[in-house]
Each structure stands twice: as structure tokens, then as C-alpha cells.
Design a protein around this motif. Structure first.
Motif: not given
Length: 390
Positions: A172, A195, A200, A370, A374
Motif C-alpha cells: 500500500c 501492508d 498505509r 512508510p 505516501a
């Protein structure tokens, strides 16, 4: 003109001569330019990418020892045009563009070639024929997502996903989130996103995922298979075939006649998910071949940067359909833009921050985490090295 130049992995703000549009080209003042996973790869793996593309017949991809201005997810305003332009896009028009420029028959990727400086700059040259006015007053942050969302639009097309299909999105990051958004915009009823990152997974839910999975806790395959009746072992399929023959043999016609009739209306087609691999690390693809249900269709949208090993016998015995996706067609690009503009396609959750030219290097570092970001957009008008959280 200020721009961010890459050389040997180092990003530096420099002053460059203002670009001039050639025949059939436009000069665009950059308002936003997204940082793509390809840009991150170029910083560390430019030569490996160039070697691969050389084998594909394109020897002009950027090399690590070249001075290159990255950035191909471009939104801006037209400020000038070169000779032999149609002139249908007037100065001041907000536009997005397919990031290719052509001189004669030589085509270069904008922001991905030393011969075609990209959008991490105050201005960029684009091809008039590949440039589209932005409709409906689409906000800058969303317009800049046209290019990466078109990549997802194409990947979903490659998957030939029907509304009743179950789609499983592995990874993701920006690509996976974009795929989730496009799947839901296209009316796919069940989208499962997987994910390791809680941040995410939360973004995937905002993009419309029907379920999210932490693969360290729960298998996305079990989550899908338990509810949707996918065959997970070869004996499952053998038993289904034997059961079908025994059941059809009770009819007053030969079982093969009944089978043909059922086959003609699609009732013998096995249930299977459409899987989108959006991670792109070694071992990921072989892991999918080992774990995916029988007959799954796998679309590879993540770019693995190194050599990898798969066991073809897994795909053969499971009859898996393996496809790869890159880029998009001009029509897919146009359709994506209008889906964003009319609100059909929800891409807003992808944008997590903006940064000025002086902060691009910081943004590249931040994107390695992460849990925080994004998609970060470059805004040349911002005078700050800090990332402005959206």
C-alpha cells in the motif's frame, strides 16, 4: 531558473538556463510535481534501470554520472509555445502532460533522461500533443496525481477486473493505494489491501479498500479464500472435477454434454482473485506464486530493482496468469484526468505533504518511512526545506 539536479545520487538545487520549447512543444510553469517511486529508484539504481531499458531498445535513460532534473508527475500552467504548435492550449491554461518529448523521431522521458529535464524545476518543456487542459477547476494537488493514477488505471485494465471479482492488492505504497482507488472507482465490489505498515493500511481504507490485512498477523490469501471459495490445493480441483462428473452423470444426458452446456455460459470457470503486486522487492513474486490460490491472475505493478528468482513450476501447476504493467496509453491518461475532475476517482488520501525545491532531498529521505508519507508533491513556489504536512 532554479531546479533540483541529480548526479551520482546527490540532489542539489542549482540555477540553470531557462528552457526553450522546440517545435510542437510548450513551456510550462511548474505548480506541482509529484515524487514518484521511480525517482527514488533513479537516485540509487539509475544504472541498473538504464541497462534494462537499453535491452528494451531505449539507450537514453538517465545514468548515475549524468546531470539530470527528475520529475515526471507534472501539473502547471502554459507560459509559452514553440514553432509549429497548433496553439489550441493558450498561455495561462492549467495542464497536465504525458511526460514524453520528441525531437524528430527521438523520444525521451521527461525527468528520466539527461536530454529531457523534468518537473523538479520552475519550468519544464512538454509535448503539446500529449498535454491536456485540466477541467472543472481540479485543485493543483489532485491534478498532479493524474500521471501516477494513470499508471494504476492501466494496471487495473491489464488485470481485466470485473465488478464481481475479488481484488487483492499487495503493498500500500503510492502504487498500491492508487490501484485501490481505481478499483473502487471502477465498481469492484471486494478489494483487500495488505501492508505491514499501519499508516498505509489506514490510507488504503481511506482510498476505499473493503478490508485491510497486516501480513505479519493474517494471510491475505486466507482472508480472501475463506469467504470467496477459491481453490487452494490441487486435490481441491481434482475433487471438484470428480464431484462434477458424478453429479452430472445423474442427468438423462451424457455428463460431457451437460458440461459443455455449463461451460458455454461460464459456470465451469474456476473462481479466482486478481492480485496486484505493488511492492517490487526480490522474493515477492515467488512468494505470490507459492501462496496464491489456483488460477489467480497476477498483475505485477511493483518494479523489482534487482535480479530475482521464481519457480515456474508453481505457476504451471496452479495455472496462474502472470502479467506485467508499466505506464499507460494516452487515452487511459485522459480518462484518469477526467475521473479525478468529476470526482469519480478519489485520490486525495495519497497526498501527505508538499515541499519546496530546497526540500526535495529531505522529502526523498522522508519517503523511506512508510508510516509518515505516501506521496509528497514538489511546489517550486514554496520557500522552505521542511515538508508541509497536508
Amino acid at each position: 531558473m532554479r531546479a533540483v539536479r541529480l548526479n551520482r545520487g546527490l540532489l542539489k538545487v542549482v540555477d540553470l538556463p531557462a528552457p526553450r520549447p522546440g517545435a510542437g512543444q510548450l513551456l510550462v510553469e511548474v505548480k506541482r510535481c509529484g515524487i514518484c517511486g521511480s525517482d527514488l529508484h533513479c537516485r540509487l539504481h539509475a544504472d541498473e534501470l538504464a541497462d534494462s531499458l537499453d535491452l528494451c531498445g531505449y539507450p537514453r535513460y538517465l545514468r548515475s554520472d549524468q546531470d539530470v532534473v527528475l520529475g515526471h508527475e507534472i501539473f502547471g500552467e502554459v507560459v509559452d509555445r514553440g514553432p509549429w504548435c497548433k496553439g489550441t492550449i493558450r498561455s495561462g491554461t492549467p495542464v497536465v502532460t504525458v511526460p514524453l518529448v520528441r525531437r524528430g523521431r527521438q523520444v525521451d522521458g521527461v525527468g528520466l533522461s539527461a536530454s529531457a529535464p523534468g518537473g523538479f524545476a520552475e519550468s519544464v518543456v512538454v509535448q503539446e500533443s500529449l498535454t491536456l487542459p485540466v477541467p472543472n477547476g481540479l485543485p493543483a494537488d489532485l491534478a498532479a496525481l493524474t500521471e501516477p493514477m494513470a499508471v494504476a488505471w492501466h494496471a487495473v485494465n491489464r488485470g481485466e477486473v470485473a465488478r464481481r471479482d475479488v481484488a487483492i492488492v499487495l503493498g500500500c505504497g503510492p502504487v498500491g493505494l492508487a490501484v485501490v482507488s481505481v478499483l473502487k472507482a471502477r465498481g469492484v465490489g471486494t478489494v483487500i489491501a495488505s501492508d505491514y505498515s499501519a499508516g498505509r493500511r489506514a490510507l488504503a481504507m481511506q482510498c476505499g479498500a473493503d478490508a485491510v490485512v497486516d501480513p505479519s498477523v493474517e494471510s491475505p490469501w486466507e482472508s480472501a479464500g475463506d469467504r470467496h471459495g477459491f481453490m487452494t490445493t490441487m486435490p481441491d480441483e481434482y475433487n471438484a472435477g470428480i464431484d462434477a462428473i458424478e453429479g452430472l452423470s445423474r442427468l438423462p444426458v451424457p455428463w460431457w454434454t451437460a458440461w459443455r452446456a455449463l461451460e458455454s455460459i461460464g459456470l465451469t470457470r474456476p473462481k479466482r482473485p486478481v492480485v496486484f503486486e505493488c511492492v517490487g522487492v526480490p522474493g515477492m513474486l515467488d512468494g505470490i506464486l507459492a501462496a496464491a490460490p489456483l488460477h489467480a491472475r497476477v498483475v505485477v505493478a511493483g518494479v523489482c530493482m534487482g535480479p530475482d528468482t521464481i519457480r515456474p513450476s508453481l505457476a504451471v501447476n496452479k495455472e496462474l496468469d502472470l502479467r506485467f504493467a508499466i505506464g499507460y496509453t494516452p487515452l487511459e491518461f485522459r480518462n484518469t484526468l477526467h475521473a479525478l475532475a468529476d470526482g469519480t476517482l478519489n485520490a486525495a488520501p495519497l497526498v501527505t505533504g508538499r515541499v519546496g525545491l530546497t526540500g526535495v532531498a529531505n522529502a526523498f529521505t522522508a519517503l523511506a518511512d512508510p508510516e509518515v508519507h505516501a506521496k509528497i508533491l514538489v511546489d517550486p513556489a514554496l520557500e522552505t526545506e521542511e515538508i508541509v504536512i497536508k
